[in-house]
Scaffold this active site. Structure first.
Site, PDB file in Angstrom:
ATOM      1  N   LYS A   1       0.612  -1.070  -0.212  1.00 38.67           N
ATOM      2  CA  LYS A   1       0.057  -0.034   0.202  1.00 38.67           C
ATOM      3  C   LYS A   1       0.752   1.048   0.295  1.00 38.67           C
ATOM      4  CE  LYS A   1      -3.421   2.319   2.404  1.00 38.67           C
ATOM      5  NZ  LYS A   1      -4.472   2.918   3.778  1.00 38.67           N
TER       6      LYS A   1
ATOM      7  N   ARG B   1     -10.992  10.559   2.407  1.00 37.77           N
ATOM      8  CA  ARG B   1     -10.132  10.533   3.676  1.00 37.77           C
ATOM      9  C   ARG B   1     -11.611  11.371   3.997  1.00 37.77           C
ATOM     10  NH1 ARG B   1      -3.901  11.691   3.352  1.00 37.77           N
ATOM     11  NH2 ARG B   1      -3.660   9.031   3.132  1.00 37.77           N
TER      12      ARG B   1
ATOM     13  N   ARG C   1       1.285  10.127   6.288  1.00 34.55           N
ATOM     14  CA  ARG C   1       1.385   8.684   6.262  1.00 34.55           C
ATOM     15  C   ARG C   1       2.826   8.033   5.415  1.00 34.55           C
ATOM     16  NH1 ARG C   1      -4.177   8.704   8.745  1.00 34.55           N
ATOM     17  NH2 ARG C   1      -5.643   8.308   6.957  1.00 34.55           N
TER      18      ARG C   1
ATOM     19  N   GLU D   1       7.810  -6.881   1.022  1.00 36.32           N
ATOM     20  CA  GLU D   1       6.167  -6.800   1.856  1.00 36.32           C
ATOM     21  C   GLU D   1       5.286  -7.391   1.564  1.00 36.32           C
ATOM     22  OE1 GLU D   1       4.963  -4.610   4.099  1.00 36.32           O
ATOM     23  OE2 GLU D   1       6.094  -2.650   3.986  1.00 36.32           O
TER      24      GLU D   1
ATOM     25  N   LYS E   1      -1.939  -1.394  -3.633  1.00 38.41           N
ATOM     26  CA  LYS E   1      -2.927  -0.381  -3.928  1.00 38.41           C
ATOM     27  C   LYS E   1      -2.053   0.898  -3.680  1.00 38.41           C
ATOM     28  CE  LYS E   1      -5.989   1.749  -0.066  1.00 38.41           C
ATOM     29  NZ  LYS E   1      -6.392   2.265   0.818  1.00 38.41           N
TER      30      LYS E   1
ATOM     31  N   SER F   1     -10.530   5.536  -4.268  1.00 37.33           N
ATOM     32  CA  SER F   1     -11.072   6.523  -4.644  1.00 37.33           C
ATOM     33  C   SER F   1     -10.756   7.498  -5.357  1.00 37.33           C
ATOM     34  CB  SER F   1     -11.516   7.994  -3.074  1.00 37.33           C
ATOM     35  OG  SER F   1     -10.144   7.467  -2.743  1.00 37.33           O
TER      36      SER F   1
ATOM     37  N   TYR G   1     -15.262   1.371  -6.233  1.00 38.85           N
ATOM     38  CA  TYR G   1     -15.996   2.125  -6.253  1.00 38.85           C
ATOM     39  C   TYR G   1     -17.248   1.775  -7.016  1.00 38.85           C
ATOM     40  CZ  TYR G   1     -13.743   3.461  -2.077  1.00 38.85           C
ATOM     41  OH  TYR G   1     -12.406   3.932  -1.072  1.00 38.85           O
TER      42      TYR G   1
HETATM   43  C1  PBG Z   1      -6.824   2.991   5.971  1.00 37.80           C
HETATM   44  C2  PBG Z   1      -7.321   2.921   4.453  1.00 37.80           C
HETATM   45  C3  PBG Z   1      -7.437   4.041   3.684  1.00 37.80           C
HETATM   46  C4  PBG Z   1      -8.058   3.669   2.536  1.00 37.80           C
HETATM   47  C5  PBG Z   1      -8.516   2.120   2.481  1.00 37.80           C
HETATM   48  N1  PBG Z   1      -7.930   2.057   4.394  1.00 37.80           N
HETATM   49  C6  PBG Z   1      -6.961   5.255   3.729  1.00 37.80           C
HETATM   50  C7  PBG Z   1      -5.410   5.654   4.225  1.00 37.80           C
HETATM   51  O1  PBG Z   1      -5.078   4.993   3.847  1.00 37.80           O
HETATM   52  O2  PBG Z   1      -5.610   7.096   3.941  1.00 37.80           O
HETATM   53  C8  PBG Z   1      -7.821   4.352   0.915  1.00 37.80           C
HETATM   54  C9  PBG Z   1      -8.680   3.751  -0.205  1.00 37.80           C
HETATM   55  C10 PBG Z   1      -9.312   4.488  -0.750  1.00 37.80           C
HETATM   56  O3  PBG Z   1      -9.002   5.545  -1.245  1.00 37.80           O
HETATM   57  O4  PBG Z   1     -10.656   4.159  -1.506  1.00 37.80           O
HETATM   58  N2  PBG Z   1      -7.642   2.463   7.323  1.00 37.80           N
END
Ligand code: PBG
Length: 326
Positions: A197, A207, A219, A235, A250, A276, A315
């Site tokens: 990720k 968010r 992050r 990983e 991701k 997203s 989505y």
């Molecule tokens: C963290 C999490 C995130 C997403 C899924 N799980 C946000 C992040 O890491 O800031 C993002 C998924 C998306 O953008 O559709 N719990």
């Protein structure tokens, strides 16, 4: 053009011939729908930056999941938006926390008719918005966070999750969760590890939907650097060694090289998260009339499968399921 040169266009002449020779296909079986459930609202609330996506009430979530199951979508993944947040994200593993309530409702609604996944993380539940427990100096404490993830996984499995999906990128999270699930008797609960990720700018709309933007900093001390592909192999290898049943890359489209490499590296199912921001870009351009949103969504999803993903969190799951069913 002279014999015996092969004419590439020969197999492209009719739709049915193209269908016959297609190397990859998209089906409803490839789709997992990410869904948001919020505590303390009376009606579903639209997410402005993700047209078509809602923060659900328990009631509207139940209806949505019933209808996704009826369309044949095989899985959903739940994200909770709690009414109360605190430093340790107490609501995340509370038996009456918003996701645990949702899981019990949905298990009751669909039984084994659909795979119920739950995101195992803290950012939606902490008042500071980070994915873990903070030290006094404000850093994310890896090992203190593992205890929380383990406890969340058990609470989610108790409530009916078939799959827990740790998304915080802490070292050792898969092993800690596997151990805790097994000790609690949840030996059949599977782990889908967000293994590679990346710290991505494409999570912005999520968010908003999950109300979980970090209050300070970013992050980058736990999520991966976009510059690194070889590191993803490490990983992935660690997560599989720790007991991950499935691994995820991701975001998806900017990391197709990583998806392809992971597919070649391991035998466990590989998931990709079309996130997203990827969704929002397509929707925004489509709303402006600049692209055909549905056609682009299909092209995106097919590319992710071609790269090697076995299934895709997207989505677009509902839209595509309706399209593919018709
Ligand atoms: C963290 C999490 C995130 C997403 C899924 N799980 C946000 C992040 O890491 O800031 C993002 C998924 C998306 O953008 O559709 N719990």
């Amino acid at each position: 053009m002279s014999f015996p040169e092969r004419r590439m266009r020969r197999l492209r002449t009719t739709p049915v011939l193209r269908r016959l020779v297609a190397e990859h296909r998209l089906s409803v079986d490839d789709l997992v729908a990410p869904l948001f459930v919020k505590e303390g609202i009376d009606a579903p609330e639209p997410v402005a930056s993700m047209p078509g996506v809602m923060q659900h009430t328990q009631e509207s979530l139940r209806k949505e999941v019933r209808s996704l199951a009826d369309l044949g979508v095989p899985g959903v993944i739940l994200f909770g938006v709690p009414a109360q947040k605190d430093g340790r994200g107490s609501q995340a593993d509370d038996p009456n926390g918003v996701v645990q309530v949702a899981l019990r409702n949905l298990r009751d609604e669909v039984g084994d008719g659909l795979v119920l996944m739950a995101d195992d993380c803290l950012d939606e539940y902490t008042d500071h918005g980070h994915c873990g427990i903070l030290t006094e100096s404000g850093e994310v404490d890896n090992d203190a966070t593992l205890e929380r993830y383990a406890s969340i996984a058990v609470a989610q499995a108790d409530a009916g999750a078939g799959v827990v999906a740790p998304s915080g990128m802490m070292d050792g999270q898969v092993a800690a969760i596997r151990r805790a699930l097994d000790s609690a008797g949840h030996t059949s609960t599977a782990i889908l590890a967000y293994a590679a990720k990346y710290a991505s700018a494409l999570y912005g709309p999520f968010r908003d939907a999950a109300e979980c933007a970090p209050r300070f900093g970013d992050r980058r001390s736990y999520q991966m650097d976009a510059a690194n592909a070889r590191e993803a192999a490490d990983e992935i290898a660690l997560d599989v060694a720790e007991g991950a049943d499935m691994v995820m890359v991701k975001p998806a489209l900017a990391y197709l090289d990583v998806i392809a490499a992971v597919r070649a590296q391991v035998n466990v199912p590989v998931a990709a998260y079309h996130v997203s921001g990827e969704y929002a870009m397509v929707k925004a351009a489509a709303q402006l009339g600049w692209i055909d949103g549905t056609a682009v969504a299909l092209e995106h999803l097919l590319a992710i499968k071609r790269a090697g993903a076995d299934f895709v969190l997207t989505y677009f799951a509902r839209d595509l399921a309706e399209l593919l069913a018709s």
